[in-house]
Design a protein around this motif. Structure first.
Motif, mmCIF file in Angstrom:
data_model
loop_
_atom_site.group_PDB
_atom_site.id
_atom_site.type_symbol
_atom_site.label_atom_id
_atom_site.label_comp_id
_atom_site.label_asym_id
_atom_site.label_seq_id
_atom_site.Cartn_x
_atom_site.Cartn_y
_atom_site.Cartn_z
ATOM 1 N N MET A 146 -4.452 -18.475 -36.381
ATOM 2 C CA MET A 146 -5.266 -17.312 -35.999
ATOM 3 C C MET A 146 -6.714 -17.545 -36.375
ATOM 4 S SD MET A 146 -3.348 -15.336 -34.399
ATOM 5 C CE MET A 146 -4.465 -13.935 -34.292
ATOM 6 N N GLY A 147 -6.927 -18.211 -37.492
ATOM 7 C CA GLY A 147 -8.306 -18.497 -37.889
ATOM 8 C C GLY A 147 -8.959 -19.459 -36.921
ATOM 9 N N GLY A 148 -8.192 -20.425 -36.430
ATOM 10 C CA GLY A 148 -8.753 -21.377 -35.495
ATOM 11 C C GLY A 148 -9.096 -20.714 -34.185
ATOM 12 N N LEU A 149 -8.234 -19.845 -33.702
ATOM 13 C CA LEU A 149 -8.509 -19.161 -32.451
ATOM 14 C C LEU A 149 -9.754 -18.298 -32.590
ATOM 15 C CD1 LEU A 149 -4.856 -18.155 -31.428
ATOM 16 C CD2 LEU A 149 -6.283 -19.920 -30.408
ATOM 17 N N LEU A 150 -9.852 -17.692 -33.726
ATOM 18 C CA LEU A 150 -11.029 -16.855 -33.952
ATOM 19 C C LEU A 150 -12.296 -17.699 -33.949
ATOM 20 C CD1 LEU A 150 -9.703 -14.454 -36.740
ATOM 21 C CD2 LEU A 150 -10.181 -13.887 -34.368
ATOM 22 N N LEU A 151 -12.218 -18.917 -34.537
ATOM 23 C CA LEU A 151 -13.375 -19.797 -34.575
ATOM 24 C C LEU A 151 -13.731 -20.253 -33.176
ATOM 25 C CD1 LEU A 151 -15.447 -21.412 -36.173
ATOM 26 C CD2 LEU A 151 -13.742 -23.256 -36.411
ATOM 27 N N ALA A 152 -12.721 -20.570 -32.345
ATOM 28 C CA ALA A 152 -12.990 -21.014 -30.978
ATOM 29 C C ALA A 152 -13.622 -19.886 -30.166
ATOM 30 C CB ALA A 152 -11.682 -21.488 -30.321
ATOM 31 N N GLY A 153 -13.082 -18.722 -30.355
ATOM 32 C CA GLY A 153 -13.666 -17.606 -29.631
ATOM 33 C C GLY A 153 -15.097 -17.359 -30.063
ATOM 34 N N PHE A 154 -15.359 -17.488 -31.303
ATOM 35 C CA PHE A 154 -16.705 -17.283 -31.816
ATOM 36 C C PHE A 154 -17.679 -18.292 -31.218
ATOM 37 C CE2 PHE A 154 -19.951 -18.364 -34.953
ATOM 38 C CZ PHE A 154 -20.593 -17.112 -35.073
ATOM 39 N N MET A 174 -17.345 -19.956 -28.332
ATOM 40 C CA MET A 174 -17.523 -19.717 -26.903
ATOM 41 C C MET A 174 -18.479 -18.549 -26.682
ATOM 42 S SD MET A 174 -13.660 -20.285 -25.442
ATOM 43 C CE MET A 174 -14.199 -19.786 -23.779
ATOM 44 N N LYS A 175 -18.362 -17.624 -27.490
ATOM 45 C CA LYS A 175 -19.243 -16.475 -27.345
ATOM 46 C C LYS A 175 -20.670 -16.819 -27.718
ATOM 47 C CE LYS A 175 -19.637 -11.627 -28.638
ATOM 48 N NZ LYS A 175 -19.074 -10.500 -29.443
ATOM 49 N N THR A 176 -20.783 -17.783 -28.644
ATOM 50 C CA THR A 176 -22.124 -18.109 -29.130
ATOM 51 C C THR A 176 -22.850 -19.042 -28.172
ATOM 52 O OG1 THR A 176 -21.361 -17.889 -31.406
ATOM 53 C CG2 THR A 176 -23.405 -19.117 -31.054
ATOM 54 N N VAL A 177 -22.235 -20.245 -27.768
ATOM 55 C CA VAL A 177 -22.938 -21.238 -26.961
ATOM 56 C C VAL A 177 -22.602 -21.148 -25.486
ATOM 57 C CG1 VAL A 177 -23.080 -22.839 -28.872
ATOM 58 C CG2 VAL A 177 -21.128 -22.929 -27.383
ATOM 59 N N GLY A 178 -21.574 -20.610 -25.166
ATOM 60 C CA GLY A 178 -21.220 -20.472 -23.763
ATOM 61 C C GLY A 178 -20.193 -21.513 -23.371
ATOM 62 N N TRP A 179 -19.452 -21.049 -22.380
ATOM 63 C CA TRP A 179 -18.349 -21.962 -22.046
ATOM 64 C C TRP A 179 -18.804 -23.132 -21.209
ATOM 65 C CZ3 TRP A 179 -17.257 -22.728 -16.937
ATOM 66 C CH2 TRP A 179 -17.830 -21.844 -16.030
ATOM 67 N N ARG A 180 -19.964 -22.988 -20.470
ATOM 68 C CA ARG A 180 -20.431 -24.107 -19.654
ATOM 69 C C ARG A 180 -20.878 -25.306 -20.524
ATOM 70 N NH1 ARG A 180 -22.345 -19.522 -17.145
ATOM 71 N NH2 ARG A 180 -21.662 -19.276 -14.945
ATOM 72 N N LEU A 181 -21.596 -24.981 -21.521
ATOM 73 C CA LEU A 181 -22.050 -26.072 -22.411
ATOM 74 C C LEU A 181 -20.873 -26.749 -23.099
ATOM 75 C CD1 LEU A 181 -24.385 -27.614 -23.687
ATOM 76 C CD2 LEU A 181 -24.522 -25.853 -25.454
ATOM 77 N N ILE A 182 -19.951 -25.934 -23.493
ATOM 78 C CA ILE A 182 -18.759 -26.506 -24.139
ATOM 79 C C ILE A 182 -18.006 -27.375 -23.166
ATOM 80 C CG2 ILE A 182 -16.532 -25.954 -25.189
ATOM 81 C CD1 ILE A 182 -17.841 -23.428 -26.331
ATOM 82 N N PHE A 183 -17.909 -26.985 -21.952
ATOM 83 C CA PHE A 183 -17.178 -27.758 -20.955
ATOM 84 C C PHE A 183 -17.896 -29.077 -20.679
ATOM 85 C CE2 PHE A 183 -16.400 -28.902 -16.507
ATOM 86 C CZ PHE A 183 -15.015 -29.053 -16.508
ATOM 87 N N ALA A 184 -19.245 -28.975 -20.524
ATOM 88 C CA ALA A 184 -20.009 -30.206 -20.252
ATOM 89 C C ALA A 184 -19.897 -31.184 -21.421
ATOM 90 C CB ALA A 184 -21.464 -29.859 -20.001
ATOM 91 N N THR A 185 -19.992 -30.615 -22.573
ATOM 92 C CA THR A 185 -19.846 -31.483 -23.763
ATOM 93 C C THR A 185 -18.474 -32.105 -23.810
ATOM 94 O OG1 THR A 185 -21.409 -30.103 -24.973
ATOM 95 C CG2 THR A 185 -19.992 -31.569 -26.276
ATOM 96 N N GLY A 186 -17.479 -31.355 -23.512
ATOM 97 C CA GLY A 186 -16.111 -31.901 -23.533
ATOM 98 C C GLY A 186 -15.940 -32.987 -22.510
ATOM 99 N N VAL A 187 -16.578 -32.779 -21.279
ATOM 100 C CA VAL A 187 -16.443 -33.831 -20.255
ATOM 101 C C VAL A 187 -17.081 -35.138 -20.733
ATOM 102 C CG1 VAL A 187 -17.137 -34.490 -17.931
ATOM 103 C CG2 VAL A 187 -16.287 -32.196 -18.360
#
Length: 759
Positions: free
Chosen positions: A618-626, A628-641
């Motif tokens: 639950m702590g990890g999910l909360l961190l991931a949600g935090f 995504m809310k902070t940097v945005g999912w597009r940046l996270i996706f580009a970084t992951g690619v």
């Protein structure tokens, strides 16, 4: 009393002062020492001297025979000479023991030769009487045991003295030949003459035998005095003269006494007594001086002529022995004067025979003894000179060897100190060079590893073979490079050092061993240092890590940014301890340290797994949600690619070649660390090899010097033994030489005392 003859006369005077002839008596009242004692003393003295000479020659012979057979101090000829002297001295001693004063009585038949001898013996022993009585030679000598007996020629049987009348009387049928000899032994206490080593020889008449030459050869050549018994009733006959001419031809100036026997017949014609006496004396003196030439002057010849009556003297002495007056019986006028003249004959005869016998018996022996002792002394003198010269030579050799030994010891000590310093310096130099060269090669280890080419595969079995071959390659290349850099210079230094060492040491060796010392250095192959790296055992604990790890993984990033300078995880795994050790087992299962970051998962996958498998999901999910809310999912996706592309690229390029490069890099790091640990050990090992080689060479050279020194010490001991032996020889030769001088002096003193005193 031995050595003394009692001769004195006392005339019994009558009441009217007259001197009646029938009252004459001889009483032994005055003791006069006999001249014969000179011979007795001389004989004892020369026998004592020759006894010492015999012992001396025996000692000299033993001394020569005790010398080593291979000795060059003496020769076989000298030994033979000394041994021969021993036989000569033995013969002389035997002759001296038999030597005596010999008186030979000669004359015509019935002149009274036997009666004269009986008168001197004071008893009727020899056959006498009218006509030709004595048929052989009779020799009367003293008996050592006091017994009286006789021994015939060519026989040892002792017979009774009474049988002499049968053996020697010409009227007996059993009589002997005229050249035969009968020895009569008479007790010395009955006759003083025999007590003093006098031998009386009676002979047959010289006018009845043609064997005069054989008589002279057999019985006269050793006589000291000849007594011619003539008949005073007749003149001196040609037969008597011819006999003494023959004697004089064989003997040089024989001592001759002439007894005109039967002078008692002159009492019947007293008016012609003096004329007849002068006539006999004149003719006899002419014979002795002018014809026979045994007397130099007429006065001397007159002292050799006597007018006696042996028959009267014999009867008087028999009466004296019986204790009755000596003039008892029919005695003619003038008895006492004839008696005293017979005594005067005995006195002068004793003086003459003693002097003559000493000269004739001992003079030759004395000269021979001097010659023998002098000859032996000369041999000893020569031996002493040779022994002294050889001793001096041996002593000089010993001093030279001692000096050489002392010089060699000092030189060896100096060379040993110098060579030790040189070896130490060379060892330090080799150690420094090997250490430097090995360090340089370790820095170039990556190049050596890159030059290794072999099939590589991550399979464990193939990988083990690869590592073993890589170990061998690295070890061979390092050894080859070290040899290339060091061996030539090291070999030259070693050769130069060994050559210098050999030259210094062999200079102390004798010429015959120098070549042996030089043969220790030349080698079939130059000296080569063995570099024992043994990489197989050294890197046996190497554990490679060729699993794929993403460069931008969380572990790698953390190590890169937070742990810069720390060893890689596989290094930690390999060098946690110098020797890998298993952890303690739990439940019978062994566990190994698992290095952090061994997996190449991404952060997301690790978070996801952690979220799923841990209680902090639950702590990890909360961190991931935090986020995504902070940097945005597009940046996270580009970084992951992008992150995923990088991961995929690295994953695809993680080929077998990449694994080999990683393996070699890890191996270089590991081997570098390990090799640096043994740099000091390897350099010390190489220097030790050099030290062993140089020390071994020097030890072999020193062994040769030690052998030479031992030989010199043994030579010194041998020389000392020889010097002691030569000292003993020289001392013995000196003692024997001095003893010879003493004996020659004794013989000279004997000569002066007995041989030349009366001249």
């Amino acid at each position: 009393m031995s050595g003394q003859i009692q001769r004195s006369a006392s005339i019994v005077i009558g009441a009217n002062g007259a001197t009646p002839s029938n009252s004459l008596s001889i009483s032994p009242t005055t003791t006069v020492q006999s001249p014969l004692q000179i011979f007795v003393r001389a004989k004892k003295r020369i026998n004592d001297i020759f006894g010492e000479v015999e012992i001396y020659i025996g000692d000299a012979s033993k001394f020569f025979h005790a010398l080593p057979q291979d000795s060059d101090l003496t020769s076989q000829e000298e030994v033979a000479v000394v041994d021969g002297h021993g036989e000569k001295i033995k013969g002389i001693r035997e002759v001296l023991a038999r030597d005596h004063m010999k008186v030979a009585f000669f004359g015509r038949t019935s002149n009274g030769k036997s009666t004269v001898i009986n008168s001197m013996l004071r008893e009727r022993i020899l056959p006498s009487g009218i006509g030709h009585t004595t048929n052989c030679f009779i020799q009367v000598e003293g008996s050592e045991n006091g017994e009286s007996y006789l021994i015939c020629e060519d026989s040892d049987e002792r017979k009774n003295v009474k049988s002499v009348s049968q053996l020697a009387h010409s009227l007996c049928t059993d009589s002997l030949g005229d050249s035969s000899l009968v020895r009569v032994y008479w007790p010395t206490d009955k006759c003083p003459l025999l007590r003093d080593d006098v031998v009386l020889v009676d002979s047959p008449g010289i006018d009845v035998s043609p064997n005069l030459d054989s008589w002279i050869d057999r019985h006269c050549l050793d006589a000291d005095v000849f007594v011619l018994v003539a008949n005073s009733e007749s003149t001196l006959m040609l037969t008597e003269k011819n006999f003494f001419f023959k004697v004089s031809a064989r003997l040089s100036k024989p001592n001759v006494f002439v007894l005109n026997n039967r002078w008692d017949a002159s009492a019947n014609e007293p008016e012609y007594l003096e004329e007849v006496r002068k006539q006999h004396l004149l003719r006899t003196v002419d014979f002795l001086v002018d014809e026979l030439k045994v007397c130099a002057t007429r006065t001397e010849a007159e002292q050799r002529v006597f007018f006696v009556s042996a028959k009267e003297v014999l009867q008087a002495r028999i009466n004296e022995f019986k204790g009755v007056p000596i003039n008892t019986g029919m005695v003619a006028d003038g008895f006492h004067s004839r008696y005293f003249e017979f005594q005067d004959f005995e006195r002068k005869f004793e003086e003459c025979i003693s002097k003559s016998a000493v000269r004739t018996k001992f003079d030759h022996h004395t000269k021979r003894g001097k010659a023998i002792v002098s000859d032996t002394r000369n041999v000893m003198e020569a031996l002493l000179e040779r022994a002294s010269a050889k001793k001096a030579t041996k002593g000089q050799s010993r001093r030279e060897v001692l000096d050489h030994l002392d010089f060699t010891e000092k030189q060896l000590q100096l060379v040993t100190v110098e060579m030790k310093d040189k070896i130490c310096k060379m060892v330090e130099e080799v150690e420094h060079k090997v250490s430097k060269a090995l360090s340089d090669e370790i820095r170039r280890l990556s190049v050596l590893v890159d030059e290794f080419h072999a099939p590589f595969h991550s399979e464990p079995l193939v990988l083990q073979v690869y590592k073993k071959e890589l170990h061998n390659h690295v070890e061979a290349c390092l050894g080859s490079n070290l040899r290339a850099r060091l061996s030539t210079a090291l070999a030259m230094n070693m050769e130069q050092s060994q050559k210098e060492m050999t030259e210094r040491v062999t200079s102390m060796l004798p010429a015959e061993k120098k070549q042996l010392g030089l043969g220790l250095i030349p080698r079939r192959e130059p000296f080569e240092v063995l570099y024992r790296l043994n990489c197989d055992n050294l890197c046996a604990d190497f554990t490679e890590d060729i699993e794929f790890r993403f460069s931008f993984g969380l572990t790698a990033l953390m190590q890169r940014f937070m742990g810069r300078g720390k060893p890689a995880p596989w290094v930690i795994n390999n060098y946690a301890e110098s020797i890998p050790r298993p952890l303690g087992s739990q439940g019978g299962i062994s566990a190994q340290i698992v290095p952090q970051g061994n997996d190449d998962w991404s952060v997301l996958s690790r978070i996801a797994i952690a979220s799923i498998t841990s209680q902090g999901t639950m702590g990890g999910l909360l961190l991931a949600g935090f986020m995504m809310k902070t940097v945005g999912w597009r940046l996270i996706f580009a970084t992951g690619v992008v992150y995923g592309g990088l991961y995929l690229y690295e994953r695809l390029t993680w080929t077998n070649k990449a694994k080999e490069r990683t393996f070699k890099r890890q191996y270089v790091d590991h081997a570098t660390r390990k090799l640096r640990l043994i740099v000091d050990l390897t350099s010390a090992n190489c220097s030790h090899q050099v030290q062993q080689e140089l020390s071994s060479t020097f030890a072999r050279l020193c062994h040769l010097v030690d052998g030479t020194m031992n030989e010199m010490q043994n030579e010194i001991k041998q020389l000392e033994v020889e010097l002691r032996a030569l000292e003993e020889v020289a001392t013995g030769a000196k003692v024997l030489r001095n003893k010879a001088n003493y004996l020659v002096g004794e013989l000279d003193r004997f000569d002066n005392s007995y041989l030349t005193r009366g001249e």
